[in-house]
Write a protein that holds these residues in place. Structure first.
Motif, PDB file in Angstrom:
ATOM      1  N   ILE A  31      50.352  31.201  35.941  1.00 14.85           N
ATOM      2  CA  ILE A  31      49.273  31.724  36.769  1.00 14.85           C
ATOM      3  C   ILE A  31      49.335  33.238  36.821  1.00 14.85           C
ATOM      4  O   ILE A  31      50.389  33.846  36.646  1.00 14.85           O
ATOM      5  N   VAL A  32      48.181  33.827  37.063  1.00 11.38           N
ATOM      6  CA  VAL A  32      48.057  35.271  37.285  1.00 11.38           C
ATOM      7  C   VAL A  32      47.403  35.438  38.645  1.00 11.38           C
ATOM      8  O   VAL A  32      46.358  34.848  38.910  1.00 11.38           O
ATOM      9  N   ILE A  33      48.030  36.237  39.493  1.00  5.41           N
ATOM     10  CA  ILE A  33      47.463  36.506  40.813  1.00  5.41           C
ATOM     11  C   ILE A  33      46.568  37.734  40.730  1.00  5.41           C
ATOM     12  O   ILE A  33      46.980  38.777  40.205  1.00  5.41           O
ATOM     13  N   VAL A  34      45.356  37.598  41.238  1.00  5.98           N
ATOM     14  CA  VAL A  34      44.421  38.717  41.350  1.00  5.98           C
ATOM     15  C   VAL A  34      44.257  39.019  42.840  1.00  5.98           C
ATOM     16  O   VAL A  34      43.811  38.160  43.594  1.00  5.98           O
ATOM     17  N   PRO A  35      44.629  40.218  43.268  1.00  3.87           N
ATOM     18  CA  PRO A  35      44.480  40.562  44.684  1.00  3.87           C
ATOM     19  C   PRO A  35      43.051  40.924  45.029  1.00  3.87           C
ATOM     20  O   PRO A  35      42.322  41.500  44.219  1.00  3.87           O
ATOM     21  N   GLY A  36      42.660  40.578  46.243  1.00  3.50           N
ATOM     22  CA  GLY A  36      41.383  41.057  46.762  1.00  3.50           C
ATOM     23  C   GLY A  36      41.554  42.480  47.279  1.00  3.50           C
ATOM     24  O   GLY A  36      42.643  43.033  47.260  1.00  3.50           O
ATOM     25  N   GLY A  37      40.472  43.055  47.753  1.00  2.00           N
ATOM     26  CA  GLY A  37      40.533  44.420  48.280  1.00  2.00           C
ATOM     27  C   GLY A  37      40.792  44.476  49.772  1.00  2.00           C
ATOM     28  O   GLY A  37      41.390  45.413  50.280  1.00  2.00           O
ATOM     29  N   GLY A  38      40.309  43.454  50.477  1.00  2.00           N
ATOM     30  CA  GLY A  38      40.563  43.333  51.903  1.00  2.00           C
ATOM     31  C   GLY A  38      40.263  44.571  52.719  1.00  2.00           C
ATOM     32  O   GLY A  38      39.233  45.225  52.530  1.00  2.00           O
ATOM     33  N   LEU A  39      41.164  44.866  53.633  1.00  2.00           N
ATOM     34  CA  LEU A  39      40.995  46.003  54.533  1.00  2.00           C
ATOM     35  C   LEU A  39      40.857  47.320  53.778  1.00  2.00           C
ATOM     36  O   LEU A  39      40.151  48.224  54.224  1.00  2.00           O
ATOM     37  N   MET A  61      37.254  53.335  43.763  1.00  2.00           N
ATOM     38  CA  MET A  61      38.112  53.238  44.940  1.00  2.00           C
ATOM     39  C   MET A  61      38.326  51.786  45.351  1.00  2.00           C
ATOM     40  O   MET A  61      39.421  51.408  45.795  1.00  2.00           O
ATOM     41  N   ALA A  62      37.301  50.940  45.219  1.00  2.00           N
ATOM     42  CA  ALA A  62      37.429  49.525  45.575  1.00  2.00           C
ATOM     43  C   ALA A  62      38.400  48.813  44.627  1.00  2.00           C
ATOM     44  O   ALA A  62      39.172  47.950  45.054  1.00  2.00           O
ATOM     45  N   ILE A  63      38.369  49.194  43.367  1.00  2.00           N
ATOM     46  CA  ILE A  63      39.332  48.617  42.422  1.00  2.00           C
ATOM     47  C   ILE A  63      40.745  49.087  42.776  1.00  2.00           C
ATOM     48  O   ILE A  63      41.701  48.309  42.739  1.00  2.00           O
ATOM     49  N   LEU A  64      40.864  50.336  43.163  1.00  2.00           N
ATOM     50  CA  LEU A  64      42.170  50.825  43.620  1.00  2.00           C
ATOM     51  C   LEU A  64      42.592  50.138  44.922  1.00  2.00           C
ATOM     52  O   LEU A  64      43.786  49.940  45.169  1.00  2.00           O
ATOM     53  N   ALA A  65      41.621  49.734  45.736  1.00  2.00           N
ATOM     54  CA  ALA A  65      41.932  48.969  46.946  1.00  2.00           C
ATOM     55  C   ALA A  65      42.562  47.625  46.575  1.00  2.00           C
ATOM     56  O   ALA A  65      43.497  47.168  47.241  1.00  2.00           O
ATOM     57  N   MET A  66      42.071  47.004  45.513  1.00  3.46           N
ATOM     58  CA  MET A  66      42.690  45.768  45.030  1.00  3.46           C
ATOM     59  C   MET A  66      44.140  46.034  44.642  1.00  3.46           C
ATOM     60  O   MET A  66      45.022  45.223  44.921  1.00  3.46           O
ATOM     61  N   GLU A  67      44.380  47.161  44.016  1.00  2.10           N
ATOM     62  CA  GLU A  67      45.753  47.505  43.629  1.00  2.10           C
ATOM     63  C   GLU A  67      46.632  47.702  44.855  1.00  2.10           C
ATOM     64  O   GLU A  67      47.789  47.297  44.864  1.00  2.10           O
ATOM     65  N   GLN A  68      46.073  48.317  45.896  1.00  2.69           N
ATOM     66  CA  GLN A  68      46.854  48.508  47.112  1.00  2.69           C
ATOM     67  C   GLN A  68      47.285  47.163  47.684  1.00  2.69           C
ATOM     68  O   GLN A  68      48.455  46.982  48.042  1.00  2.69           O
ATOM     69  N   PHE A  69      46.352  46.211  47.767  1.00  6.10           N
ATOM     70  CA  PHE A  69      46.728  44.898  48.273  1.00  6.10           C
ATOM     71  C   PHE A  69      47.680  44.213  47.294  1.00  6.10           C
ATOM     72  O   PHE A  69      48.580  43.469  47.708  1.00  6.10           O
TER      73      PHE A  69
END
Length: 141
Positions: A31-39, A61-69
């Motif tokens: 499996i590969v986990i894909v994070p959401g962007g959330g907060l 920035m929203a894609i970077l938000a996914m990276e943060q989560f």
């Protein structure tokens, strides 16, 4: 057989988040986990309104938000490993690890990913599933 599992940013404060991450990290399936962007993505939306910057900038920035989560998820279990490219994902899976996709390197330059709020972490998870030829896409929200 591969599966993409999108772990929504809305799970960040859920009591079940710890259980979800433990279950995913312990998966014997590829499996590969894909994070959401959330907060983090919510903050981008709010800031775009106040600062009046373009959807192109907000998309990045929203894609970077996914990276943060994604980094939050990675911090929760040492069995998880970061992956920024299709090659890194493939190597992680071959090594029996569970990669967490950090999407900016792959998604931002992609010509088939428009810079728009219409592109969500769910749609990026589906896009990655197509790129990897995954057999399943699971959304945890």
């Amino acid at each position: 057989r591969r599966a993409i599992v999108k772990l929504g940013g809305s799970t960040a404060h859920a009591a079940e988040m710890k259980s979800w991450i433990a279950a995913l990290a312990g998966s014997r399936l590829p499996i590969v986990i894909v994070p959401g962007g959330g907060l983090f993505a919510d903050h981008v939306r709010e800031t775009q309104t106040r600062m009046d910057f373009s959807d192109t900038a907000a998309h990045a920035m929203a894609i970077l938000a996914m990276e943060q989560f994604g980094h939050v998820i990675l911090d929760r279990d040492e069995r998880l490993t970061p992956a920024r490219s299709l090659d890194e994902i493939g190597r992680a899976l071959e090594a029996g690890k569970v990669p967490v996709w950090l999407p900016s390197s792959l998604a931002l330059p992609a010509l088939d990913v428009p810079a728009s709020w219409d592109i969500t972490s769910d749609s990026l998870a589906a896009w990655l599933a197509g790129k990897l030829g995954a057999n399943a896409l699971l959304l945890i929200k």
